[in-house]
Design a protein around this motif. Sequence first.
Motif, PDB file in Angstrom:
ATOM      1  N   ASN A  88       0.830  -1.203   0.000  1.00  0.00           N
ATOM      2  CA  ASN A  88       0.000   0.000   0.000  1.00  0.00           C
ATOM      3  C   ASN A  88       0.866   1.255   0.000  1.00  0.00           C
ATOM      4  N   GLY A 102      -6.545   0.046  -6.114  1.00  0.00           N
ATOM      5  CA  GLY A 102      -7.606   0.722  -5.381  1.00  0.00           C
ATOM      6  C   GLY A 102      -7.078   1.979  -4.729  1.00  0.00           C
ATOM      7  N   GLN A 103      -7.968   2.684  -4.077  1.00  0.00           N
ATOM      8  CA  GLN A 103      -7.588   3.919  -3.423  1.00  0.00           C
ATOM      9  C   GLN A 103      -8.384   4.007  -2.138  1.00  0.00           C
ATOM     10  N   ASP A 104      -7.761   4.516  -1.100  1.00  0.00           N
ATOM     11  CA  ASP A 104      -8.487   4.701   0.148  1.00  0.00           C
ATOM     12  C   ASP A 104      -8.436   6.168   0.539  1.00  0.00           C
TER      13      ASP A 104
END
Length: 122
Positions: A88, A102-104
């Motif tokens: 990440n 993905g992205q958070d």
Amino acid sequence: MRRTKHALAIVAFTLVSCSTQAVPVTTPTANFATLRVYTTTATLPLLTDLAARYAEVLPTVSFETESANYQLTLEHLLKDETPFFFTNHLPVESLLWAAPLGQDGIAVIVHPSNPVASLTTE
């Protein structure tokens, strides 16, 4: 004549017992592939879930995962111990190629009585 048949039976038995053993036919199996993936500790739960879902779609592929901190997993990658590295975190100056999956986001929530009126990144 009886002796000839008896001698022929002994010779035949001897020849058969000296031949190679018959090996039973095995059932053909599908080709299996194992992907070795190093992952940071923070992304291990995500990779575990992805591998489980992938196994439902393509059961002939399995994942062998090993997790550690970023620096140790990067060292494994650079030593050619695995072609895949799941993280990440990737520094801007990194020479590695990465494909984001993905992205958070992070939200800062404070109580309404907090006296801070606005926040900046500084």
